[in-house]
Design an enzyme around this catalytic site. Sequence first.
Site, PDB file in Angstrom:
ATOM      1  CG  HIS A 154      12.037  50.148 -20.132  1.00 20.67           C
ATOM      2  ND1 HIS A 154      11.562  49.587 -21.539  1.00 20.67           N
ATOM      3  CD2 HIS A 154      12.662  49.425 -20.290  1.00 20.67           C
ATOM      4  CE1 HIS A 154      11.638  48.805 -21.539  1.00 20.67           C
ATOM      5  NE2 HIS A 154      12.195  47.968 -20.651  1.00 20.67           N
ATOM      6  CG  HIS A 264      20.019  44.846 -21.405  1.00 21.47           C
ATOM      7  ND1 HIS A 264      20.104  45.907 -20.562  1.00 21.47           N
ATOM      8  CD2 HIS A 264      18.459  44.712 -21.151  1.00 21.47           C
ATOM      9  CE1 HIS A 264      19.635  46.730 -20.088  1.00 21.47           C
ATOM     10  NE2 HIS A 264      17.938  46.197 -20.163  1.00 21.47           N
ATOM     11  CG  ASN A 265      15.900  41.456 -22.084  1.00 22.39           C
ATOM     12  OD1 ASN A 265      16.961  41.350 -21.347  1.00 22.39           O
ATOM     13  ND2 ASN A 265      14.608  41.244 -21.269  1.00 22.39           N
ATOM     14  CB  SER A 298      18.003  49.893  -8.125  1.00 16.46           C
ATOM     15  OG  SER A 298      18.559  50.420  -7.483  1.00 16.46           O
ATOM     16  CG  HIS A 320      20.129  43.659 -17.435  1.00 13.42           C
ATOM     17  ND1 HIS A 320      20.538  42.967 -16.117  1.00 13.42           N
ATOM     18  CD2 HIS A 320      18.854  43.983 -17.777  1.00 13.42           C
ATOM     19  CE1 HIS A 320      19.330  43.002 -15.945  1.00 13.42           C
ATOM     20  NE2 HIS A 320      18.288  43.499 -16.609  1.00 13.42           N
ATOM     21  CB  ALA A 322      21.125  46.291  -9.587  1.00 10.81           C
TER      22      ALA A 322
END
Length: 404
Positions: A154, A264-265, A298, A320, A322
Amino acid sequence: MQQITERLYSWASMLDDNARNQAMTTARLKDHDGRYIVDGHVALMPDAHWGMGSTVGSVIPTENHIIPAAVGVDIGCGMIAARTSLGAEHLPDSLDPYLHQAERDVPAGVGRGHDEPTAAALGWLAAHTTPTPFSERQTERAAGQFGSLGSGNHFYEVCLDEDDRVWLVLHSGSRGIGNELARQHISKARRLMADAGAVLEDKDLAYFAQGTPEFDAYIADMLWAQEYAFANRQQMMSAALRGFFRFTGFGDQAEVVETINCHHNYTNLEFIDDRALWITRKGAISAREGEMGVIPGSMGAQSYIVRGKGNPLSYFSSSHGAGRLMSRGQAVRTISAASLREAMAGTIWQEKDAEYLVDESPLSYKPIDQIMADQVELTEAVHELHQVFNYKGVERGKRTKAKT
């Protein structure tokens, strides 16, 4: 895109055997009557890699069933990006002093939150009653961590796009309360499977069947956690924007031009070919035709603002981010702090904590350019963002720090 089996489609040019085998295990999951749980095929995004329960970077369609571990423990994790009216010419000579402002505006770290719940947190919780009654401790946790970042991958960044316009970008989810709810339901699903004598290739593929109280309870808690995560990002972004505009000296003169907030989760009930399916995206974003999304690279790499192409074979999804090449433990053992400092040259970041951040080094992730090239059938890049400032929650002492 390649069809690995009739039940597995992949857009990943970099896919290790563990991730492929894990996805195939998910694709052939059956219920107690011998029917496939997965309706159709599992779609692997370009950033797919092995994960707990099911593959990160996978899209899993199910009808009348849900797999809690496929959604994961950070329910509703996702991205928010805001384009501002400021340009590179409006930034100070150095953003180094801004680190202290960012720390105040966006609390970060394991278990970290606000010392006292904000008015925004209390107001949101009052308007969004929890489906499963919370204990006093859970209520305090949800209130205190509302508007906070967390740790791991995060982050909060200040970026410039291809036209030198300033964007603020945040990555976070449902924090401790979402994690706690997820683990409770995952454990419950495992117990139900065990009590029923079900044989699973992976215990984390334990599922709930629609029409049961356990299914209804999970869906209710999961949807609440997704709303919490969405609002958590909005709250952080609002605080970050106010602080950043003050720091740059523009205050109320600066404004937000556009904002994109995407999970994305998560899982969502979607209608595909006139059928209602639970589309679980574990490390994937919705990419319906024209839909805007955020795909971060990243630490030290560029990120992208994208527009979906609506590919039905991916269940209208794209990557979502790298995607990891190395586990966190492997990164700590093999990547030096010196190499991370080199990769972050030109960016203001928490350089003094480099030894604790090597597991987020670009060397531990797949190259984002390759990810974007692999998914030209799924989404198109609208803006390319390059970071000038990066801020993360640091986990000091949790793992052995890396070599210098």
